[in-house]
Scaffold this motif. Structure first.
Motif, short mmCIF file in Angstrom:
data_model
loop_
_atom_site.label_atom_id
_atom_site.label_comp_id
_atom_site.label_asym_id
_atom_site.label_seq_id
_atom_site.Cartn_x
_atom_site.Cartn_y
_atom_site.Cartn_z
N UNK A 1 3.33 13.51 1.65
CA UNK A 1 4.33 12.46 1.54
C UNK A 1 3.65 11.15 1.22
N UNK A 2 4.42 10.30 0.59
CA UNK A 2 3.99 8.96 0.20
C UNK A 2 5.04 7.98 0.67
N UNK B 1 8.63 12.13 -1.29
CA UNK B 1 8.18 13.04 -0.24
C UNK B 1 8.15 14.48 -0.73
N UNK B 2 7.35 15.30 -0.09
CA UNK B 2 7.39 16.74 -0.21
C UNK B 2 7.01 17.31 1.15
N UNK B 3 7.18 18.61 1.31
CA UNK B 3 6.85 19.24 2.61
C UNK B 3 5.38 19.06 2.97
N UNK B 4 4.50 19.27 1.99
CA UNK B 4 3.06 19.26 2.26
C UNK B 4 2.44 17.86 2.19
N UNK C 1 -3.87 11.14 7.16
CA UNK C 1 -3.12 9.98 6.68
C UNK C 1 -4.10 8.92 6.20
N UNK C 2 -3.83 8.41 5.00
CA UNK C 2 -4.66 7.34 4.45
C UNK C 2 -3.73 6.38 3.71
N UNK C 3 -4.31 5.34 3.17
CA UNK C 3 -3.54 4.37 2.39
C UNK C 3 -4.34 3.99 1.16
N UNK D 1 0.84 -1.19 0.00
CA UNK D 1 0.00 0.00 0.00
C UNK D 1 0.88 1.24 0.00
N UNK D 2 0.33 2.34 -0.47
CA UNK D 2 0.99 3.63 -0.38
C UNK D 2 0.32 4.40 0.76
#
Length: 127
Positions: free
Chosen positions: A95-96, A90-93, A27-29, A18-19
């Protein structure tokens, strides 16, 4: 409606890839994948997205789901990876993170769409 291709990758430990995603503090997947580009079949998009998103080369098997998720039509494919490590973006706002999740822990994950849970369990039982 936007079309999205996703891979359902299972391993011998009864886990699904999963991501995990954080967006706007939530947060989700979801299954790894993304939008289908013009001229692509859903299967071609699945292969491309798994390579781009998690750095895995996959052999796509049959399409096993097409649920509607908000304004998306999901195309989910069973498959098997051939090589490549897991990637992280990833990014600041936002992420994965790719993460193997046990079938026993699916209820603890905020899975989008939630209708994937029984399908993933069935696929793991028959794998």
């Amino acid at each position: 409606m936007r079309a999205r291709a996703a891979g359902i990758l299972l391993n011998a430990q009864r886990e699904v890839l999963l991501m995990r995603r954080c967006k706007e503090g939530r947060i989700s997947a979801t299954l790894p994948g993304s939008g289908i580009e013009e001229g692509e079949t859903p299967a071609q998009a699945c292969v491309r997205e798994l390579l781009e998103g998690v750095n895995l080369v996959v052999d796509v098997h049959e399409e096993v789901l097409t649920p509607e998720n908000q304004d998306n039509r999901e195309h989910g494919f069973g498959g098997a990876w051939r090589n490549g490590p897991q990637g992280v973006r990833h990014s600041e706002e936002n992420w994965y993170n790719p993460e193997w999740v046990s079938v026993d822990d699916l209820d603890a994950v905020s899975l989008v769409p939630a209708e994937l849970r029984p399908l993933i369990r069935t696929l793991l039982e028959t794998a």
